[in-house]
Design an enzyme around this catalytic site. Structure first.
Site, PDB file in Angstrom:
ATOM      1  N   GLY A 239      36.239 -18.917  -5.032  1.00 29.11           N
ATOM      2  CA  GLY A 239      36.285 -20.031  -5.237  1.00 29.11           C
ATOM      3  C   GLY A 239      36.989 -20.792  -3.961  1.00 29.11           C
ATOM      4  N   PRO A 274      32.917 -14.421  -2.846  1.00 30.51           N
ATOM      5  CG  PRO A 274      33.402 -14.375  -0.234  1.00 30.51           C
ATOM      6  CD  PRO A 274      33.104 -13.384  -0.918  1.00 30.51           C
ATOM      7  N   GLY A 275      31.452 -16.844  -2.786  1.00 26.38           N
ATOM      8  CA  GLY A 275      30.289 -17.462  -2.956  1.00 26.38           C
ATOM      9  C   GLY A 275      29.949 -19.196  -1.695  1.00 26.38           C
ATOM     10  NE  ARG A 276      32.480 -24.650  -4.173  1.00 22.41           N
ATOM     11  CZ  ARG A 276      31.565 -25.070  -5.506  1.00 22.41           C
ATOM     12  NH1 ARG A 276      30.203 -26.008  -5.350  1.00 22.41           N
ATOM     13  NH2 ARG A 276      31.754 -24.722  -6.756  1.00 22.41           N
ATOM     14  NE  ARG A 313      28.887 -27.921  -6.302  1.00 24.27           N
ATOM     15  CZ  ARG A 313      29.645 -28.482  -6.545  1.00 24.27           C
ATOM     16  NH1 ARG A 313      29.055 -30.061  -5.627  1.00 24.27           N
ATOM     17  NH2 ARG A 313      30.587 -28.294  -6.319  1.00 24.27           N
ATOM     18  CE1 TYR A 317      30.632 -28.098 -13.167  1.00 27.06           C
ATOM     19  CE2 TYR A 317      28.866 -28.802 -11.017  1.00 27.06           C
ATOM     20  CZ  TYR A 317      29.263 -27.896 -12.435  1.00 27.06           C
ATOM     21  OH  TYR A 317      28.979 -26.728 -12.383  1.00 27.06           O
ATOM     22  CB  CYS A 343      14.956 -39.970 -18.933  1.00 30.33           C
ATOM     23  SG  CYS A 343      15.123 -38.630 -19.375  1.00 30.33           S
ATOM     24  CE1 TYR A 372      28.096 -21.404  -7.716  1.00 32.24           C
ATOM     25  CE2 TYR A 372      28.853 -21.882  -6.092  1.00 32.24           C
ATOM     26  CZ  TYR A 372      28.827 -21.180  -6.799  1.00 32.24           C
ATOM     27  OH  TYR A 372      29.847 -19.803  -7.882  1.00 32.24           O
TER      28      TYR A 372
HETATM   29  N1  LLP Z   1      33.641 -14.731  -8.456  1.00 34.07           N
HETATM   30  C1  LLP Z   1      33.946 -15.446  -9.982  1.00 34.07           C
HETATM   31  C2  LLP Z   1      34.342 -14.111 -11.354  1.00 34.07           C
HETATM   32  C3  LLP Z   1      32.708 -16.628 -10.118  1.00 34.07           C
HETATM   33  O1  LLP Z   1      33.396 -16.666 -12.242  1.00 34.07           O
HETATM   34  C4  LLP Z   1      32.845 -17.482  -9.429  1.00 34.07           C
HETATM   35  C5  LLP Z   1      32.747 -18.492  -9.492  1.00 34.07           C
HETATM   36  C6  LLP Z   1      32.636 -15.891  -7.555  1.00 34.07           C
HETATM   37  C7  LLP Z   1      33.160 -15.330  -7.867  1.00 34.07           C
HETATM   38  C8  LLP Z   1      32.680 -17.845  -6.583  1.00 34.07           C
HETATM   39  O2  LLP Z   1      32.675 -18.606  -6.725  1.00 34.07           O
HETATM   40  P1  LLP Z   1      32.898 -19.428  -5.431  1.00 34.07           P
HETATM   41  O3  LLP Z   1      33.073 -18.145  -4.333  1.00 34.07           O
HETATM   42  O4  LLP Z   1      31.482 -20.081  -4.912  1.00 34.07           O
HETATM   43  O5  LLP Z   1      33.849 -20.619  -5.637  1.00 34.07           O
HETATM   44  N2  LLP Z   1      28.718 -24.735 -10.251  1.00 34.07           N
HETATM   45  C9  LLP Z   1      29.612 -25.088  -9.996  1.00 34.07           C
HETATM   46  C10 LLP Z   1      30.984 -23.563  -9.600  1.00 34.07           C
HETATM   47  C11 LLP Z   1      30.945 -22.849 -10.520  1.00 34.07           C
HETATM   48  C12 LLP Z   1      31.524 -21.259  -9.960  1.00 34.07           C
HETATM   49  C13 LLP Z   1      31.768 -20.305 -11.469  1.00 34.07           C
HETATM   50  N3  LLP Z   1      31.977 -18.676 -10.809  1.00 34.07           N
HETATM   51  C14 LLP Z   1      29.796 -26.123  -8.436  1.00 34.07           C
HETATM   52  O6  LLP Z   1      28.763 -26.159  -8.876  1.00 34.07           O
HETATM   53  O7  LLP Z   1      30.621 -26.043  -8.380  1.00 34.07           O
END
Ligand code: LLP
Length: 413
Positions: A239, A274-276, A313, A317, A343, A372
């Protein structure tokens, strides 16, 4: 030659390399800086210091094999949201005990395979799922490692489409129901309670909600101890946001410090997903201007060869991404709508955005597209998926080629 664009997020994404890439693989294309990915991972990892921890990279942000492999090589674990992602992690060398499976609706065959693999944890989201899992594990004569995803009813203060921690969201079980569910787990010999999982949303740029969620999970772990249930791991989810506008975002160090503080003396492994924050700033979407038009009394449109099919994105969003010419021309900036070729009117990357003068054929980068971006691409309008390129210092290589029309049509019978 005019100076290269200011590549603050990643010095490796240099103008000369980007031009060479565009020349050889064409646009639109995703370009990632491998070393920036490594650095972001290490920054989080090191922020924990001596505190026992596990980083489960959220593969949903970017699951290119080359990206997953390099994180695996750094020792990362993985958060998978589908069996497809589980398989990607396995193919990249992860062992099942480094993988957690999350998902609000797992099919029985998926749960069964997760049990057979003996993943680190299966994050369960409902009493019904818990029951299905217990029966599947019993049928196999084995014990499933379960974490319960709890919903703490905390507002992540992010975009509503990517907030998951409110009671009104579909995710997890209400935190006040969790203690009883753990009691139920205890009575099922085919289930082993290994953790508490919490994830309140994504692109969170204020640390308070994350800390409060971590406190709530920690309080639950203490309550479980009183009930004679010892879990192995507190999973605080992902997150942490990044500064898409080039401003400030909380540092990974400050974030980890808050989590460690919230966990206090709990004394078990702290996990994050962490992802983003690991891949977001390490990538750009490289694109070309295909048209510029302005009629009297109308807006000025700069049309790119990338659209919502490549980067969803902004359409989904209202996300803001910085957009910069690879070689800014001199002259005063002009305002315009920077749009894609699709389109739909929602296919716009920015409205009324100031940009240095551009001409048809110029290369632009859409910044912070490493997370993403490619993973959410679509083939709408029979547009082939964009390629992905990885830069490593002064060299680069294609890590996923551009889809061809034949690739696309190969599924049609
Ligand atoms: N863990 C769980 C259970 C999740 O659902 C997510 C993201 C993460 C970890 C990783 O979150 P991060 O660290 O990346 O914030 N497509 C959207 C974001 C969707 C996120 C879904 N879950 C965007 O482009 O902003």
């Amino acid at each position: 030659m005019p100076p290269a664009a200011d590549t603050d997020a990643s010095a490796a994404l240099r103008a000369d390399l980007l031009e060479a890439i565009a020349g050889q693989v064409d646009t639109p294309a995703y370009v990632y800086d491998g070393e920036a990915i490594d650095a972001a991972y290490r920054q989080l990892d090191e922020a924990f210091g001596p505190v026992p921890h596990a980083i489960h990279y959220a593969m949903k942000a970017n699951s290119a094999l080359a990206v997953v492999r390099r994180l695996q090589a750094l020792g990362s674990g993985f958060d998978a949201n589908s069996m497809g992602e589980v398989d990607v992690a396995l193919r990249c060398g992860a062992v099942p005990r480094q993988i957690v499976l999350t998902g609000v609706g797992k099919r029985s065959d998926e749960l069964d395979r997760a049990v057979a693999l003996d993943l680190q944890a299966i994050n369960v989201e409902s009493p019904g799922e818990l029951d299905r899992l217990a029966r599947l594990a019993a049928d196999r004569g084995t014990v499933a490692r379960v974490a319960l995803r709890v919903n703490p009813d905390i507002d992540a203060q992010s975009h509503p489409h990517i907030s998951t921690g409110l009671r009104s969201n579909k995710f997890g079980v209400p935190i006040d129901a969790a203690r009883a569910l753990f009691q139920a787990i205890k009575t099922r010999p085919s289930l082993s309670p290994v953790g508490i999982h919490i994830h309140i949303g994504s692109q969170i740029t204020t640390l308070d909600p994350l800390e409060r969620a971590a406190e709530a999970a920690t309080a639950l772990a203490h309550a479980l101890r009183e009930d004679g249930i010892a879990i192995e791991q507190l999973d605080f989810g992902g997150g942490l946001g990044i500064a898409y506008d080039g401003g400030a975002a909380p540092s990974p160090e400050a974030y980890v410090q808050r989590l460690v503080r919230a966990a206090g003396d709990i004394g078990i492994t702290l996990a994050i997903e962490p992802g983003r924050v690991i891949v977001g700033a390490a990538g750009v979407l490289l694109t070309r201007v295909v048209d510029i038009k302005q009629f009297p009394g109308a807006r000025r449109f700069i049309v790119l060869d990338a659209g919502m099919t490549e980067l969803m994105r902004p359409a989904l969003y209202s996300a803001v991404h910085r957009i910069e010419p690879v070689r800014p021309r001199t002259g005063s900036p002009e305002a315009g709508d920077i749009v894609g070729p699709i389109c739909e009117s929602t296919d716009a990357f920015a409205r009324d955005r100031l940009l240095p003068p551009v001409e048809v054929g110029d290369l632009l980068v859409i910044r912070d597209a490493g997370a993403y971006g490619a993973v959410m691409g679509s083939t709408y309008l029979r547009r082939p998926l964009a390629p992905e390129v990885l830069i490593e210092r002064d060299s680069w290589r294609v890590i996923r080629r551009r889809q061809t029309l034949d690739d696309l049509l190969s599924l049609d019978v």
